[in-house]
Design an enzyme around this catalytic site. Structure first.
Site, mmCIF file in Angstrom:
data_model
loop_
_atom_site.group_PDB
_atom_site.id
_atom_site.type_symbol
_atom_site.label_atom_id
_atom_site.label_comp_id
_atom_site.label_asym_id
_atom_site.label_seq_id
_atom_site.Cartn_x
_atom_site.Cartn_y
_atom_site.Cartn_z
ATOM 1 N N ASP A 114 1.802 20.161 1.380
ATOM 2 C CA ASP A 114 1.915 19.631 0.205
ATOM 3 C C ASP A 114 2.653 18.623 -0.136
ATOM 4 O O ASP A 114 3.064 17.653 1.286
ATOM 5 C CB ASP A 114 3.329 20.579 -0.618
ATOM 6 C CG ASP A 114 3.590 20.470 -1.720
ATOM 7 O OD1 ASP A 114 2.999 19.763 -2.875
ATOM 8 O OD2 ASP A 114 4.500 20.560 -1.790
ATOM 9 N N ASP A 156 7.400 23.798 -0.613
ATOM 10 C CA ASP A 156 8.592 23.809 -0.954
ATOM 11 C C ASP A 156 9.031 24.224 -1.925
ATOM 12 O O ASP A 156 10.359 24.358 -2.529
ATOM 13 C CB ASP A 156 9.554 21.967 -0.879
ATOM 14 C CG ASP A 156 8.634 21.733 -2.444
ATOM 15 O OD1 ASP A 156 7.801 21.028 -2.094
ATOM 16 O OD2 ASP A 156 10.019 21.620 -2.717
ATOM 17 N N ASP A 170 4.462 26.570 -4.086
ATOM 18 C CA ASP A 170 3.233 26.490 -2.968
ATOM 19 C C ASP A 170 3.547 28.078 -2.437
ATOM 20 O O ASP A 170 2.721 28.406 -1.094
ATOM 21 C CB ASP A 170 4.136 25.673 -2.533
ATOM 22 C CG ASP A 170 4.156 24.177 -2.635
ATOM 23 O OD1 ASP A 170 2.714 23.498 -3.782
ATOM 24 O OD2 ASP A 170 5.163 23.603 -2.818
#
Length: 634
Positions: A332, A531, A535
């Site tokens: 990410d 995080d 996600d």
């Protein structure tokens, strides 16, 4: 929704209580086992009583599971084999060996149950975040509060400042800045106006919105995220499925051979009942998978301990074993490769009377009244430069665009380029703005008396260790990609700087899941690190999910298999090396344990060993395997 929350709460409480009971039983069994061992040297009879209590307390749950599997599903599992092996060892006087087997097995089961309880708890927290009611808006300006499950497509809703968007829809009136970090992971609020799409779970900023519903609550983005996480948790990883199949074959094979040993020696070879039973018990002891079991657990626990000292938390041995086999790692962007906080990168004066420091002073003085993340970044930058802020008057927020205020009689306006007319921005200024935007930066303009006098650029800062981490991972033969909900321009800029060659931007949570599945099909085993709440579905869908533990959300950390406690990306190459070393040691241990068990079984058939020799050989191999696994503690 209430039923869903209650179901998950009930499930969480039941699993949590079960885990506590299993853990307490395992620890009590271990204590009784230790006391019995000390007493066995001088007081054999009391020690047998303690061993029996240890067997009953520690082995009750697993033995019950094994018997239930046998009676209800006609399946013989490893629980049943452990029960028989322990009883077999006790029947010929080896209480300690059987008790140790029960203790290790009970403890591992308790840890698995406790981990499951934590995951169930945080999924419940995510469900509880969803709003229960919405404001139904009528054409005559009437407002009616209704439950979101009653909302229909085409209805209009009023979204007040600071409220969560209840369902997916499109704005038909009003403008505001929305925090979509729960959906896209993007830390910067996004300006929204008429005809823009909005998704459930996004937090509305300072403006009021009228939106038209495009999806019911059941089909909303937020609800799909919950469903994806639930589905991923219910599916077993391939390695676990293979292990369960092998377990059944192994158990059946050992039981079949145990019966065969007694039948052949007693009926065909005409041994006495005692001799045949004795050889059968020796076989059951030496064929016990104790050495094979400890060939994995000490290595796993040692590797976990080694990882924890470096700030890495493994929730179980499966991700620790799997991460070394990962072919690709998906990152990410916001909060993972970057810090997720805007910083000022450029300040340009467009007025001879104002230098960059004065531009910053004026901008920070005005933004000091605002709670917007961009405003906070500008104020923070000014304080780091030890700039004393000025008092302001007539402060006004221009929703979705910027702010304005008066300083010592002069009116200033501060905001994004869209706040100003095209003729207010010169050709040179427009060219500079485009250059900054091409670098993934957010541009803020300062206006005085109708003209632009200053330009401030901000950008999310890249983690200092990100570039080296990506380089190290590439050296280990791991393919790196970026999956982000952010704009493609920003994503590509960050990817180029850290050395990532493959980037997928503007992805919604379910699109990230689809991309994970495509990567698995192309490369093989996939790991994902993120995080945010957005996600979590991708973390669950990946073979190994990793979460940032410092600033990561609760649901991301509980969904993930591995947590980087200190948000230190440098630990990623370390844990891949650790995993690969652990897998080598486990293979060594298993081969050694299997070879020695086969040798002991053959020696037993040839009557070359007696029970004490078999126990010494079996337990000696167990000790060597444990010591080999403990090498990872260094």
């Amino acid at each position: 929704m209430n039923k869903l929350v209650n179901d998950h709460l009930s499930s969480y409480k039941f699993i949590k209580n079960s885990g506590k009971i299993e853990l307490l039983a395992a620890l009590c069994a271990g204590v009784l086992l230790c006391i019995g061992w000390f007493l066995s040297m001088a007081y054999p009879t009391p020690s047998v009583i303690l061993f029996c209590m240890s067997y009953m307390i520690g082995g009750y749950i697993k033995a019950k599971e094994g018997i239930d599997q046998l009676l209800k599903e006609r399946v013989i599992d490893v629980n049943f084999l452990m029960f028989l092996a322990a009883i077999g060892a006790a029947s010929i006087g080896y209480w300690l060996e059987g008790g140790l087997l029960i203790f290790i097995f009970a403890l591992s089961g308790a840890m698995e149950t406790i981990t499951l309880a934590k995951s169930e708890r945080d999924l419940t927290k995510l469900i509880q975040m969803k709003p229960q009611f919405a404001h139904l808006y009528y054409s005559d300006d009437r407002i009616e509060n209704i439950r979101i499950k009653k909302i229909k497509i085409g209805q209009k809703l009023l979204i007040k400042p600071g409220e969560l968007i209840p369902v997916d829809g499109v704005i038909i009136k009003g403008s505001s800045d929305l925090n979509e970090s729960m959906i896209t992971g993007e830390s910067m609020p996004v300006d929204k106006k008429a005809k823009d799409l909005v998704f459930s779970g996004a937090m509305n900023g300072a403006g009021s919105l009228i939106m038209e519903v495009t999806a019911t609550a059941e089909n909303s983005m937020f609800n799909r995220m919950i469903q994806l996480i639930e589905q991923s948790k219910q599916s077993l990883p391939p390695s676990q499925q293979k292990l369960e199949k092998l377990e059944r074959y192994y158990v059946k094979g050992v039981l079949l051979l145990t019966a065969s040993v007694f039948s052949v020696t007693y009926w065909l070879l005409d041994w006495s009942f005692f001799s045949a039973f004795y050889r059968t018990m020796v076989f059951l002891v030496v064929a016990s998978p104790c050495a094979i079991v400890v060939s994995i657990m000490p290595a796993l626990l040692s590797a976990m301990s080694s990882g924890s000292r470096k700030g890495v938390l493994f929730k179980s041995g499966i991700p620790l074993e799997s991460i070394g086999q990962a072919k690709v790692i998906a990152f990410d962007k916001t909060g993972t490769l970057t810090y997720g906080e805007a910083i000022v990168t450029d300040i340009k004066s467009c007025d001879r009377e104002l230098d960059s420091q004065k531009i910053l002073k004026i901008a920070a003085s005005i933004e000091n009244r605002s709670e917007h993340p961009i405003a906070k970044a500008i104020v923070k930058h000014a304080r780091e430069k030890n700039i004393v802020l000025q008092s302001i008057h007539d402060f006004k927020s221009i929703v979705g665009h910027g702010v304005e205020a008066t300083i010592q009689g002069t009116k200033w306006k501060l905001g994004k380029p869209g706040l100003f007319h095209a003729d207010q921005i010169t050709h040179a200024q427009s060219k500079w703005i485009k250059q900054l935007n091409s670098k993934g930066k957010t541009v803020i303009l300062l206006e005085k008396n109708g003209g632009i006098v200053g330009i401030i650029a901000l950008r999310d800062s890249i983690r200092s260790e990100a570039i080296k981490t990506i380089a190290d991972l590439k050296q280990l033969g791991v393919h790196i990609v970026m999956l982000t909900g952010d704009h493609s321009i920003t994503a590509n800029v960050i990817a180029n700087e850290v050395g990532i060659d493959q980037t997928y931007a503007q992805l919604l949570p379910d699109e990230k899941v689809n991309r994970i599945q495509a990567l698995r099909h192309k490369y093989g085993r996939v790991a994902m690190i993120g995080d945010g709440v957005n996600d979590a579905p991708a973390l669950s869908a990946a073979d190994i999910g990793l979460a940032m533990g410092g600033k990561g959300t609760d649901i991301a950390m509980e969904t993930a298999d591995i947590i980087l406690i200190k948000d230190d990306l440098r630990r990623l190459p370390d844990i891949i090396r650790l995993s690969r070393k652990m897998n080598r040691i486990i293979r060594q241990n298993i081969l050694f344990a299997v070879f020695l068990i086969i040798m002991l079984i053959c020696a037993n058939f040839l009557q070359l060993i007696n029970l004490p020799t078999g126990v010494v050989g079996h337990e000696g191999s167990t000790l060597l395997v444990i010591l080999n696994g403990l090498r990872l503690l260094r």
